[in-house]
Design a protein around this motif. Structure first.
Motif: not given
Length: 571
Positions: A248, A251, A255, A279, A284
């Motif tokens: 989590s 995730k 964002t 990752y 990201h």
């Protein structure tokens, strides 16, 4: 053959079988063909010859539906031959290997792979046939519960725990790109890092190994295991979240739009190196950096373990299908990393610091510390120069950092040197630990007072009167909607002052002043071999608290750690 059945080979025909069928069979086939034609016409299907000479079906809108009874039924899948539970980060590799063993054209897989944290598998009633946890430690813990899983073959992979954060924060807890648990603790206590999060050590490998990494780092800072314990708990006291889910967290980070947002969302947190690499590979918006801490490096390892009594050829087939290149491509190491901290070999050793870590509750805590300042605290310990007071100064300095930011605290010394002396003196006024006392932060004043603690040589021990006064003060001054406790540390028994009273009288006064709506438990630490533990135990029982013995003065820090844990578990 139905879709859900295993492929079966039809028997080879004997000589002449299935050829030259008798006339009766020809008539049957012809009748069946006529029935099909009738059904097609009744269903409204006409055949139109297209300009290119090919036939195309044209279905009328009024076509009659096929009766449900005529629809083919699909049977449910049979039970799988092998169930496998794996750590989430290695699940894609194991699942790909399992899918490669699925028979061609077969809808149902003979191997079912589920991803879950090892602690979840341990608590599940659905025991897998094969278990690939992210640490062999879980096999040790499982064995304690009589759940026997034996490794089959060599360990599949390794991945060290890395301290991770947005790139802009890494320099706050590392030197030359080498992060350290102790540097992280210092940065947190000084307020330079806003947020630190960690996963649940009873559920996740990252949490379990990180707790041991923190303790290994703290042990390098002192020879006293109790003080090391206090320092490890200090980091626990500053965690924003102590049971975060690693998946989590990743995730959530995915964002985030800026490093600042990420810093306040999850801050610094440990994770498996493979997760960090995955990752980073995903590209990201918020860039993360991390490395194994130099003062407490621990690593995940991935055993391929089989439950006792499981016998199927798929066990070894799956084991052989998990390749080193696939593991390396996924970001795992296929050789162990040198320099990893050694973990306890017993389940008790693995779980003891973890349970203490979990029991530490982060709550709005109100505490009054009562410290014995009578003459007996000046006594030497053993043949060295250390005294009870000097040990208290060292342990107390570490304890001052243990209180988290929402603590409200005050501290008294109790000891009467003359017939007119008061039973106790206020050294730190009761109030929020973050608020100042004059121009000094209350936490700094608390550490300073403990660091300069000097018992009065001729002072007696007004223990009972000080406890009674402390309870009454907390009942009047502490917020009624928050847990409140009195923590008292003494090396002797009540006596030697004008406040002396019997244990029976003390207990009567405790009972007379009890308010069921405002309980004020007493956590009593008996310090040294002369402490009256019988009296302290009755005191704790009468108030709903606990009595903790530190018979060996060198164990004072451990006793203080237990006292703080007991205080936080008190309703």
């Amino acid at each position: 053959m139905s879709d859900n059945e295993w492929p079966r080979q039809l028997p080879a025909p004997a000589h002449g079988e299935w050829s030259d069928p008798p006339p009766v069979r020809s008539r049957v086939l012809l009748s069946a063909a006529l029935v099909v034609v009738v059904l097609l016409v009744a269903g409204g299907v006409a055949w139109q010859l297209m300009s290119n000479g090919t036939a195309q079906p044209v279905t009328q809108a009024t076509a009659a539906p096929v009766p449900s009874a005529s629809r083919p039924t699909v049977a449910a899948c049979p039970e799988p031959e092998l169930t496998v539970a794996v750590a989430p980060e290695i699940e894609p590799v194991i699942r790909a290997a399992a899918d490669g063993l699925k028979p061609a054209g077969q809808r149902c897989a003979p191997i079912v792979v589920r991803a879950e944290e090892p602690g979840v598998t341990l608590e599940s009633k659905d025991r897998p046939d094969v278990w690939v946890p992210s640490s062999s430690s879980w096999l040790t813990i499982a064995a304690q519960r009589r759940l026997v899983y034996k490794p089959s073959g060599a360990t599949l992979a390794w991945s060290p725990i890395v301290l991770t954060a947005p790139e802009s924060m890494v320099g706050l807890y590392s030197s030359d790109g080498k992060p350290a648990w102790t540097a992280l603790l210092q940065a947190v206590t000084e307020g330079r890092i806003p947020v630190v999060t960690m996963p649940d050590p009873l559920k996740t490998t990252t949490g379990l190994l990180s707790v041991h990494g923190v303790h290994a780092a703290a042990a390098l800072t002192t020879k006293d295991p109790g003080i090391a314990q206090l320092r490890a708990l200090t980091l626990r006291s500053r965690l924003e979240e102590a049971d975060a889910d690693p998946v989590s967290i990743l995730k959530l980070l995915g964002t985030q739009n800026s490093p600042t947002d990420a810093s306040y969302a999850v801050g610094v947190f440990p994770m498996v190196e493979q997760q960090l690499l995955a990752y980073q590979k995903a590209g990201h918006e918020v860039a993360l950096a991390g490395a194994p801490p130099v003062d407490g490096m621990v690593q995940a390892d991935y055993p391929y373990a089989v439950r006792k009594g499981v016998k199927t050829g798929l066990v070894e087939q799956l084991r052989s299908a998990i390749s080193r290149p696939a593991l390396e491509q996924a970001g795992f190491r296929t050789e162990p990393t040198a320099g990893s901290a050694r973990l306890p070999e017993s389940a008790a050793g693995l779980l003891a610091p973890v349970k203490q870590w979990v029991q530490y509750q982060k709550l709005s805590f109100q505490v009054l510390l009562l410290i014995d300042a009578s003459g007996s605290m000046n006594e030497k310990i053993g043949a060295g120069a250390a005294t009870k007071a000097s040990l208290l100064r060292e342990s107390g300095a570490s304890a001052a950092d243990l209180f988290n930011q929402d603590t409200t605290i005050g501290m008294w010394y109790f000891g009467a040197a003359s017939a007119t002396s008061p039973a106790h003196t206020e050294e730190v006024p009761f109030g929020p630990i973050t608020s100042p006392v004059g121009e000094r932060p209350r936490r700094d004043l608390l550490a300073e007072k403990i660091g300069t603690y000097r018992p009065i040589t001729s002072a007696g021990t007004p223990l009972y009167q000080s406890v009674l006064d402390g309870i009454e003060t907390m009942r009047q001054d502490a917020a009624p909607d928050k847990p409140s406790v009195v923590v008292v540390l003494t090396d002797g028994a009540d006596g030697g002052t004008r406040f002396t009273m019997s244990n029976q009288e003390f207990l009567r006064k405790i009972a007379a002043g009890r308010d069921p709506k405002r309980p004020i438990p007493v956590i009593a630490v008996g310090y040294g071999p002369d402490a009256n533990m019988t009296a302290l135990q009755s005191m704790a029982k009468a108030t709903g608290g606990q009595a903790i013995a530190a018979r060996n003065p060198a164990d004072l820090a451990s006793a203080m750690a237990k006292a703080f844990l007991a205080a936080r578990s008190t309703p």
